[in-house]
Design a protein around this motif. Structure first.
Motif, PDB file in Angstrom:
ATOM      1  N   LEU A  53       0.843  -1.206   0.000  1.00 37.29           N
ATOM      2  CA  LEU A  53       0.000   0.000   0.000  1.00 37.29           C
ATOM      3  C   LEU A  53       0.876   1.253   0.000  1.00 37.29           C
ATOM      4  N   ALA A  54       1.912   1.258   0.835  1.00 39.01           N
ATOM      5  CA  ALA A  54       2.819   2.409   0.907  1.00 39.01           C
ATOM      6  C   ALA A  54       3.554   2.599  -0.416  1.00 39.01           C
ATOM      7  N   ALA A  55       3.984   1.498  -1.042  1.00 38.94           N
ATOM      8  CA  ALA A  55       4.668   1.587  -2.329  1.00 38.94           C
ATOM      9  C   ALA A  55       3.743   2.168  -3.393  1.00 38.94           C
ATOM     10  N   PHE A  56       2.469   1.781  -3.358  1.00 36.37           N
ATOM     11  CA  PHE A  56       1.508   2.355  -4.298  1.00 36.37           C
ATOM     12  C   PHE A  56       1.400   3.863  -4.089  1.00 36.37           C
ATOM     13  N   CYS A  57       1.288   4.291  -2.832  1.00 34.82           N
ATOM     14  CA  CYS A  57       1.170   5.727  -2.545  1.00 34.82           C
ATOM     15  C   CYS A  57       2.395   6.477  -3.056  1.00 34.82           C
ATOM     16  N   GLN A  58       3.582   5.933  -2.809  1.00 33.85           N
ATOM     17  CA  GLN A  58       4.806   6.589  -3.292  1.00 33.85           C
ATOM     18  C   GLN A  58       4.791   6.697  -4.810  1.00 33.85           C
ATOM     19  N   TRP A  59       4.392   5.604  -5.466  1.00 27.92           N
ATOM     20  CA  TRP A  59       4.325   5.615  -6.928  1.00 27.92           C
ATOM     21  C   TRP A  59       3.325   6.659  -7.409  1.00 27.92           C
ATOM     22  N   ALA A  60       2.124   6.645  -6.848  1.00 25.71           N
ATOM     23  CA  ALA A  60       1.063   7.549  -7.302  1.00 25.71           C
ATOM     24  C   ALA A  60       1.434   9.012  -7.072  1.00 25.71           C
ATOM     25  N   LEU A  61       2.024   9.313  -5.918  1.00 27.89           N
ATOM     26  CA  LEU A  61       2.389  10.698  -5.617  1.00 27.89           C
ATOM     27  C   LEU A  61       3.560  11.195  -6.454  1.00 27.89           C
ATOM     28  N   ALA A  62       4.343  10.281  -7.003  1.00 25.85           N
ATOM     29  CA  ALA A  62       5.480  10.665  -7.842  1.00 25.85           C
ATOM     30  C   ALA A  62       5.091  10.858  -9.306  1.00 25.85           C
ATOM     31  N   ARG A  63       3.883  10.474  -9.676  1.00 24.13           N
ATOM     32  CA  ARG A  63       3.441  10.584 -11.064  1.00 24.13           C
ATOM     33  C   ARG A  63       3.300  12.047 -11.456  1.00 24.13           C
ATOM     34  N   PRO A  64       3.669  12.408 -12.686  1.00 20.85           N
ATOM     35  CA  PRO A  64       3.537  13.792 -13.127  1.00 20.85           C
ATOM     36  C   PRO A  64       2.110  14.156 -13.553  1.00 20.85           C
ATOM     37  N   GLU A  65       1.281  13.146 -13.843  1.00 20.93           N
ATOM     38  CA  GLU A  65      -0.078  13.430 -14.311  1.00 20.93           C
ATOM     39  C   GLU A  65      -0.933  13.963 -13.165  1.00 20.93           C
ATOM     40  N   PRO A  66      -1.838  14.896 -13.469  1.00 18.49           N
ATOM     41  CA  PRO A  66      -2.717  15.410 -12.410  1.00 18.49           C
ATOM     42  C   PRO A  66      -3.783  14.402 -11.994  1.00 18.49           C
ATOM     43  N   THR A  67      -4.085  13.432 -12.860  1.00 17.92           N
ATOM     44  CA  THR A  67      -5.107  12.426 -12.579  1.00 17.92           C
ATOM     45  C   THR A  67      -4.589  11.075 -13.032  1.00 17.92           C
ATOM     46  N   ILE A  68      -4.776  10.057 -12.199  1.00 16.39           N
ATOM     47  CA  ILE A  68      -4.466   8.688 -12.616  1.00 16.39           C
ATOM     48  C   ILE A  68      -5.698   7.830 -12.363  1.00 16.39           C
ATOM     49  N   VAL A  69      -5.845   6.801 -13.146  1.00 13.25           N
ATOM     50  CA  VAL A  69      -6.946   5.855 -12.996  1.00 13.25           C
ATOM     51  C   VAL A  69      -6.326   4.532 -12.563  1.00 13.25           C
ATOM     52  N   VAL A  70      -6.887   3.956 -11.511  1.00 13.92           N
ATOM     53  CA  VAL A  70      -6.370   2.718 -10.953  1.00 13.92           C
ATOM     54  C   VAL A  70      -7.494   1.693 -10.934  1.00 13.92           C
ATOM     55  N   ALA A  71      -7.204   0.492 -11.369  1.00 10.11           N
ATOM     56  CA  ALA A  71      -8.179  -0.599 -11.324  1.00 10.11           C
ATOM     57  C   ALA A  71      -7.607  -1.713 -10.456  1.00 10.11           C
ATOM     58  N   GLY A  72      -8.479  -2.433  -9.786  1.00  6.07           N
ATOM     59  CA  GLY A  72      -7.989  -3.529  -8.961  1.00  6.07           C
ATOM     60  C   GLY A  72      -9.110  -4.216  -8.219  1.00  6.07           C
ATOM     61  N   HIS A  73      -8.717  -5.068  -7.298  1.00  7.27           N
ATOM     62  CA  HIS A  73      -9.673  -5.841  -6.513  1.00  7.27           C
ATOM     63  C   HIS A  73     -10.311  -4.977  -5.429  1.00  7.27           C
ATOM     64  N   SER A  74     -11.589  -5.195  -5.196  1.00  9.08           N
ATOM     65  CA  SER A  74     -12.321  -4.378  -4.229  1.00  9.08           C
ATOM     66  C   SER A  74     -11.770  -4.519  -2.822  1.00  9.08           C
TER      67      SER A  74
END
Length: 83
Positions: free
Chosen positions: A22-43
């Protein structure tokens, strides 16, 4: 362009725990240059994510219920500091 799968590492490691992922995902997402990202996965992953990162005692539906099949949830992920 297609999907960028460079960060895909396959199955979960034998050692480690979900909190690290979960922490690795947050680091990845916060480092992205895009203002919006779409994530799909298990509920259940999303339910664990919201339980981990929403304030303790938060009674939000995202911490209590799984997302319905085909369901959509929007949220803002912000970096903060405690103390």
């Amino acid at each position: 362009d297609g999907f960028a799968l460079a960060a895909q590492r396959g199955t979960k490691p034998l050692r480690g725990h979900g909190g690290e992922r979960l922490a690795a995902f947050c680091q990845w997402a916060l480092a992205r240059p895009e203002p919006t990202i779409v994530v799909a996965g298990h509920s259940l992953w999303f339910q664990y994510f919201f339980r981990e990162y929403l304030p303790a005692g938060c009674a939000h539906d995202a911490t209590q219920f799984k997302i319905a099949n085909g369901g959509v949830v929007a949220c803002d992920l912000c970096r903060g500091e405690f103390g």
